[in-house]
Design a protein around this motif. Structure first.
Motif, PDB file in Angstrom:
ATOM      1  N   ASP A   1      -7.600  -1.323   0.639  1.00  0.00           N
ATOM      2  CA  ASP A   1      -7.751  -1.050   2.070  1.00  0.00           C
ATOM      3  C   ASP A   1      -6.636  -0.057   2.439  1.00  0.00           C
ATOM      4  O   ASP A   1      -5.773  -0.338   3.251  1.00  0.00           O
ATOM      5  CB  ASP A   1      -7.653  -2.339   2.897  1.00  0.00           C
ATOM      6  CG  ASP A   1      -6.351  -3.081   2.689  1.00  0.00           C
ATOM      7  OD1 ASP A   1      -5.731  -2.878   1.627  1.00  0.00           O
ATOM      8  OD2 ASP A   1      -5.936  -3.848   3.575  1.00  0.00           O
ATOM      9  N   LEU A   2      -6.706   1.102   1.854  1.00  0.00           N
ATOM     10  CA  LEU A   2      -5.634   2.093   1.972  1.00  0.00           C
ATOM     11  C   LEU A   2      -5.969   3.074   3.099  1.00  0.00           C
ATOM     12  O   LEU A   2      -6.867   3.913   2.967  1.00  0.00           O
ATOM     13  CB  LEU A   2      -5.476   2.831   0.639  1.00  0.00           C
ATOM     14  CG  LEU A   2      -4.279   3.747   0.517  1.00  0.00           C
ATOM     15  CD1 LEU A   2      -2.988   2.977   0.673  1.00  0.00           C
ATOM     16  CD2 LEU A   2      -4.281   4.440  -0.837  1.00  0.00           C
ATOM     17  N   THR A   3      -5.222   2.942   4.182  1.00  0.00           N
ATOM     18  CA  THR A   3      -5.543   3.728   5.370  1.00  0.00           C
ATOM     19  C   THR A   3      -5.033   5.167   5.239  1.00  0.00           C
ATOM     20  O   THR A   3      -3.925   5.396   4.765  1.00  0.00           O
ATOM     21  CB  THR A   3      -4.889   3.080   6.604  1.00  0.00           C
ATOM     22  OG1 THR A   3      -5.191   1.699   6.554  1.00  0.00           O
ATOM     23  CG2 THR A   3      -5.406   3.660   7.883  1.00  0.00           C
TER      24      THR A   3
ATOM     25  N   ARG B   1       1.098   9.681   5.251  1.00  0.00           N
ATOM     26  CA  ARG B   1       0.659   9.599   3.853  1.00  0.00           C
ATOM     27  C   ARG B   1       0.005  10.894   3.392  1.00  0.00           C
ATOM     28  O   ARG B   1       0.135  11.283   2.240  1.00  0.00           O
ATOM     29  CB  ARG B   1      -0.320   8.429   3.688  1.00  0.00           C
ATOM     30  CG  ARG B   1       0.372   7.079   3.773  1.00  0.00           C
ATOM     31  CD  ARG B   1      -0.620   5.951   3.710  1.00  0.00           C
ATOM     32  NE  ARG B   1       0.044   4.660   3.784  1.00  0.00           N
ATOM     33  CZ  ARG B   1      -0.582   3.516   3.972  1.00  0.00           C
ATOM     34  NH1 ARG B   1      -1.889   3.495   4.089  1.00  0.00           N
ATOM     35  NH2 ARG B   1       0.096   2.390   4.025  1.00  0.00           N
TER      36      ARG B   1
ATOM     37  N   GLY C   1       2.664  -1.936   6.388  1.00  0.00           N
ATOM     38  CA  GLY C   1       1.301  -1.405   6.321  1.00  0.00           C
ATOM     39  C   GLY C   1       1.065  -0.380   7.413  1.00  0.00           C
ATOM     40  O   GLY C   1       1.932  -0.113   8.253  1.00  0.00           O
ATOM     41  N   ALA C   2      -0.143   0.165   7.412  1.00  0.00           N
ATOM     42  CA  ALA C   2      -0.488   1.192   8.391  1.00  0.00           C
ATOM     43  C   ALA C   2      -0.489   0.626   9.804  1.00  0.00           C
ATOM     44  O   ALA C   2      -0.169   1.333  10.758  1.00  0.00           O
ATOM     45  CB  ALA C   2      -1.859   1.755   8.052  1.00  0.00           C
ATOM     46  N   THR C   3      -0.812  -0.650   9.931  1.00  0.00           N
ATOM     47  CA  THR C   3      -0.866  -1.260  11.265  1.00  0.00           C
ATOM     48  C   THR C   3       0.538  -1.328  11.865  1.00  0.00           C
ATOM     49  O   THR C   3       0.745  -0.961  13.023  1.00  0.00           O
ATOM     50  CB  THR C   3      -1.486  -2.671  11.173  1.00  0.00           C
ATOM     51  OG1 THR C   3      -2.771  -2.532  10.575  1.00  0.00           O
ATOM     52  CG2 THR C   3      -1.615  -3.310  12.518  1.00  0.00           C
TER      53      THR C   3
ATOM     54  N   GLU D   1      -6.969  -4.751  10.562  1.00  0.00           N
ATOM     55  CA  GLU D   1      -7.980  -3.700  10.673  1.00  0.00           C
ATOM     56  C   GLU D   1      -9.379  -4.310  10.801  1.00  0.00           C
ATOM     57  O   GLU D   1      -9.676  -5.327  10.185  1.00  0.00           O
ATOM     58  CB  GLU D   1      -7.862  -2.756   9.487  1.00  0.00           C
ATOM     59  CG  GLU D   1      -6.664  -1.860   9.682  1.00  0.00           C
ATOM     60  CD  GLU D   1      -6.080  -1.259   8.430  1.00  0.00           C
ATOM     61  OE1 GLU D   1      -5.388  -0.254   8.531  1.00  0.00           O
ATOM     62  OE2 GLU D   1      -6.316  -1.823   7.349  1.00  0.00           O
TER      63      GLU D   1
ATOM     64  N   ASN E   1       0.831  -1.207   0.000  1.00  0.00           N
ATOM     65  CA  ASN E   1       0.000   0.000   0.000  1.00  0.00           C
ATOM     66  C   ASN E   1       0.863   1.253   0.000  1.00  0.00           C
ATOM     67  O   ASN E   1       0.499   2.263  -0.590  1.00  0.00           O
ATOM     68  CB  ASN E   1      -0.907   0.012   1.223  1.00  0.00           C
ATOM     69  CG  ASN E   1      -2.018  -0.988   1.098  1.00  0.00           C
ATOM     70  OD1 ASN E   1      -2.024  -1.778   0.154  1.00  0.00           O
ATOM     71  ND2 ASN E   1      -2.961  -0.983   1.998  1.00  0.00           N
TER      72      ASN E   1
HETATM   73  N1  GLU Z   1      -4.689  -0.744   5.455  1.00  0.00           N
HETATM   74  C1  GLU Z   1      -3.292  -0.914   5.658  1.00  0.00           C
HETATM   75  C2  GLU Z   1      -2.507   0.105   4.860  1.00  0.00           C
HETATM   76  O1  GLU Z   1      -3.093   0.912   4.209  1.00  0.00           O
HETATM   77  C3  GLU Z   1      -2.833  -2.303   5.281  1.00  0.00           C
HETATM   78  C4  GLU Z   1      -3.267  -3.359   6.238  1.00  0.00           C
HETATM   79  C5  GLU Z   1      -2.667  -3.186   7.603  1.00  0.00           C
HETATM   80  O2  GLU Z   1      -1.617  -2.578   7.771  1.00  0.00           O
HETATM   81  O3  GLU Z   1      -3.276  -3.766   8.540  1.00  0.00           O
HETATM   82  O4  GLU Z   1      -1.322   0.104   4.877  1.00  0.00           O
END
Ligand code: GLU
Length: 909
Positions: A499-501, A506, A674-676, A724, A471
């Protein structure tokens, strides 16, 4: 060949040599600076051509002579010689040169000789010299024009490309104005680096995500710069340009006019009308430069022509011809003047309308009140969209001008490259036996969402797939963005959706629409396993102390029966009711019988013992009542306890997870980059720090995509996957062994990413909000989460979950107690047998062994139901009496025989 033609033309009109009726204009032009392109008009040609025009219009003969030996590379000294030579040839006005250092020396000579000096070039600062006349719009006015156009475009930020120091100087005032107005400006030099030439600096701009650019560079390199911008993907519909050079229209714009980039510029020369005029004057003829395209005339050339004509007009009308003739032909002589100051004054105080529009000068001697065309490049070429006037500002904006400068907000008919990853349920490959092409290959929430937006806003789209599933994360060392965010920044894609947080990091690199889904981080792991039922699960309905109290109550009640039975007169009964005067009375409440009676009640069974006295009946009633309540409670609880599952929780939330990590040998994971992962990295909380540390030191537990994490969680009981909540709810609908744990650790959303400062961000955000309020997003979510691709599987399983039948494990303790009791009874009976045989052998004097063998024989004689009575019959009588409730005490008293009338004694009270 064309040079010869030109020469012939001029020879036709001018007589070589000095003519006293001629007014001489001298030109110091550097041919080296002139383009070799035959479609261009050289300064020399333009100069002479203008003198011809002037002569034609004014009835005087203006002779244009140029100093051909001059070459600015030879330095200012040559410039001085050239100027002096022209003065010796009686030049009353000197035009040129172009280079700043050459201008200065020529200007000194002109001042010294009071000769008018015309320089048509951009200058900064005040006009210092009396005799100098500059027809080029002054930098202060140009800056106002630039700023007015930027204001109209409503740019909040832009990157300024400049090519040299002069360019930076030219843009200095604009930078100050922008700064004062709160506009963010990034300065970048157009470096000619390596093979990349301008590409290197342009690529940097691409990576910065900037969409608005001002380019200030020499016209000679502008075409190359635009070509390189096109090569690095900077010339698409997302980018807006403002070109400051007044000669934009003179370069070949055809390669760029279909790029859809918003290219805006300004020009002072519009020769569309001139062409008709010149033709009518018979000036444009085949024998004049046949290659010359009038529309490509450079500003400085046009200004040269205008200046010659204006000077000619002023001299013809304001200066006496005689005054101009002079016998002074030396550069060094102080004698006489050529009325330079007077001519300059007249020019600056008069008004003319020429090729470059209205020619008028302000109090500072700067050209003022001129018009600049605001032009833009479209599919059909250059279009004039407005006019800026130095006195009135941006006064005319033609229809659609603002629209085109601001870059259109409308998305209608645009085609976006939309990048996504194959992440369920956002984008998935359509499952079909037929081969599909293009956008048809994909389905999912993101596909439907883009489709809805496309329908609402009228844009088209092409999906691109990011194969590595990234992502986007920022490299901490290089600062470069990877994944889809990088793709958006470098122009590979216009929009990114999956699923782009939306994260703060960002947001600095790209723009996001308003979120189309809200979520937070949760833990995905296996559901807790049930503990195996305990061996004595039948005892579970009562706590241990209840059992102990019950046992105590039993003992006390049994003793009460025994004691009260003995105390109570009525419980002493005649064993032979037919004998009125019994010799003895018996009491049914022996210790054994009391205990047995209490057990019978407890087990809800009857015994033949029946209390007679009120007191014993009272105790019995109370005991029965107690037993009733206890047994009912036990039964009610037993069903619940046997059916209840007893799950073992390894953890319940993130805190218990981390606390018991070592104890439970837990493994933690999340999607790499990822965002997590970034969420944990950026936290100071000790628990989150511990998780971040684990993730860093255990890359084997980090996964490339969520699907891998789900698989690990399914396979390993001790694997906790941070994911997520929206994705967790999707996966737990399909993987029934998994569940989400704990509260959401944060609160964020998914958005559609686009390049920074994209003009259509607001439009897309509005469209998303509309889809939200109209319930379309909810419908899409229901469709992809609960209905399609196995959705709702696990809730269906839950509905079918009936109470499971009791397994043997649930009741094994009961079996054990029953079997154990029976075995104990067998041992007891053996013990009883041995004791009674021993007693008999002792009484009958039959050896124990023999007595035992008699007993055993009769035991194994299964055909007979009788056995010989050994010794005292009272044993049987004792048994019988037990059965009828007689006391064991009677063992010692002989049992009455039929026909025997016992002597009944009355017990003394
Ligand atoms: N939604 C996350 C992102 O945009 C990816 C999934 C996650 O990191 O759990 O990076």
């Amino acid at each position: 060949m064309w040079c010869v033609n030109v020469l012939l033309v001029f020879l036709t009109f001018f007589v070589l040599g000095q003519d006293p009726t001629e007014i001489v204009f001298g030109g110091v032009f550097d041919e080296n600076l002139e383009s070799g392109d035959h479609s261009d008009l050289t300064d020399q040609e333009a100069f002479k051509f203008a003198a011809y025009l002037a002569s034609k219009e004014n009835g005087l003969r203006f002779k244009a002579i140029t100093e051909t030996n001059f070459n600015h590379v030879s330095g200012p000294f040559k410039a001085k010689l050239a100027a002096c030579s022209l003065i010796e040839h009686q030049a009353v006005v000197i035009f040129g040169p172009k280079q700043a250092e050459d201008v200065n020396i020529v200007q000194s000579i002109c001042d010294y000789k009071d000769t008018a000096h015309v320089v048509n070039k951009w200058v900064y600062g005040p006009a210092e010299h009396r005799t100098i006349i500059n027809f080029y719009p002054h930098s202060s006015y140009l800056t106002q024009a630039y700023f007015a156009i930027l204001k109209m475009s409503e740019w909040k930020r832009f990157t300024l490309f400049y090519d040299d120091n002069e360019s930076l100087l030219r843009m200095g005032d604009l930078l100050n104005l922008a700064k004062d107005d709160g506009i963010v400006v990034v300065l970048k030099q157009l470096d000619e680096v390596g093979d990349g030439i301008y590409r290197t600096s342009l690529k940097e701009a691409v990576r910065s995500g900037e969409t608005n650019y001002v380019i200030d560079c020499n016209i000679v390199v502008l075409e190359e710069v635009l070509r390189h911008a096109q090569q690095v993907g900077l010339l698409t519909s997302h980018y807006n340009y403002f070109i400051t050079n007044l000669d934009l229209q003179t370069i070949n714009l055809e390669p760029f006019q279909y790029s859809e980039a918003n290219i805006t510029g300004i020009r002072i020369v519009d020769l569309s009308n001139e062409l008709t005029y010149w033709k009518s004057q018979g000036i444009i003829r085949g024998d004049f430069n046949p290659h010359f395209d009038l529309s490509k005339m450079k500003t400085e050339t046009a200004l040269l022509i205008d200046s010659v004509i204006v000077l000619a007009k002023v001299i013809s009308t304001k200066i006496s011809f005689q005054n101009l003739t002079t016998d002074d032909d030396s550069c060094d002589s102080l004698k006489s003047s050529r009325h330079g100051y007077t001519i300059s004054n007249h020019v600056k105080t008069s008004k003319h309308s020429e090729m470059t529009g209205l020619i008028e000068f302000d109090g500072n001697g700067f050209r003022s009140n001129f018009d600049l065309d605001v032009i833009t490049l479209k599919d059909n070429g250059i279009n004039k969209i407005g006019t800026w006037n130095s006195s009135k500002g941006l006064i005319t904006v033609g229809h659609g001008a603002k629209h085109s400068i601001k870059a259109s907000n409308s998305l209608r008919n645009r085609t976006f490259k939309v990048i996504t990853t194959l992440t369920a349920p956002y984008t998935m490959l359509r499952e079909t036996p037929t081969q599909l092409f293009g956008n048809n290959r994909f389905e999912g929430f993101a596909i439907d969402l883009i489709d809805e937006l496309g329908k609402m806003e009228g844009f088209n789209y092409t999906f691109l797939i990011r194969e590595d599933m990234k992502n986007g994360a920022k490299d901490p060392v290089t600062g470069q963005w990877s994944g889809m965010i990088g793709d958006v920044m470098d122009g590979t894609a216009d929009l990114a959706i999956t699923d782009l947080t939306i994260t703060a990091d960002r947001e600095e690199a790209v723009d996001f629409t308003s979120p189309f889904m809200d979520l937070g981080i949760q833990i995905l792991a296996q559901k807790p396993k049930n503990a195996p039922p305990s061996f004595f699960s039948f005892a579970d309905p009562f706590a241990l102390d209840t059992w102990m109290m019950l046992a105590l109550a039993y003992v006390i009640v049994s003793l009460s029966f025994f004691i009260m039975g003995r105390l109570c007169q009525e419980e002493w009964t005649n064993p032979y009711p037919c004998i009125e005067q019994p010799e003895f009375l018996v009491n049914q409440f022996s210790l054994q019988n009391s205990a047995w009676f209490a057990v019978g009640a407890l087990m809800q069974q009857g015994t033949e013992i029946a209390p007679i006295a009120v007191s014993t009946r009272m105790v019995t009633g109370m005991w029965w009542f107690f037993v009733l309540i206890m047994v009912s409670s036990y039964t009610a609880n037993l069903a619940a306890f046997l059916a209840t599952e007893n799950p073992i929780h390894l953890f319940t939330d993130v805190y218990t997870l981390v606390d018991n990590m070592e104890k439970n040998n837990m493994r933690l994971g999340a999607k790499a980059n990822g965002a997590t992962e970034s969420f944990f990295k950026g936290k100071n909380d000790s628990v989150f720090k511990k998780i971040a540390k684990y993730m860093k030191t255990h890359p084997e537990d980090m996964v490339k995509e969520n699907k891998d994490g789900v698989k690990l969680a399914e396979d390993f009981n001790n694997y906790a996957f941070f994911m997520e909540s929206t994705s967790i709810s999707y996966e737990t609908q399909r993987h029934c062994s998994l569940q989400g744990y704990g509260k959401l650790l944060d609160d964020k959303g998914y958005g559609i990413a686009m390049r920074k400062n994209s003009t259509y961000r607001k439009t897309l955000s509005m469209a998303i909000l509309k889809l939200q309020t109209s319930g379309v997003l909810d419908d899409l979510k229901r469709k992809w989460w609960e209905e399609k691709r196995g959705g709702g599987q696990c809730s269906a399983v839950r509905d079918n979950d009936k109470t499971p039948p009791l397994a043997v494990q649930n009741v094994q303790g009961v079996f054990f107690v029953t079997i154990g009791g029976t075995i104990l009874a067998v041992f007891l009976v053996i013990a009883e047998l041995l004791i009674s045989t021993y007693k008999i052998s002792k009484k009958t004097k039959i050896p124990f062994k023999e007595a035992s063998s008699i007993e055993m024989r009769s035991f194994f004689d299964f055909n007979s139901d009788v056995k010989p009575a050994l010794g005292d019959k009272s044993k049987c009588g004792s048994k019988s009496s037990e059965g009828t409730g007689t006391s064991n005490n009677n063992l010692l008293a002989p049992a009455p025989q039929y026909g025997f009338i016992p002597t009944i004694t009355k017990e003394k009270l």
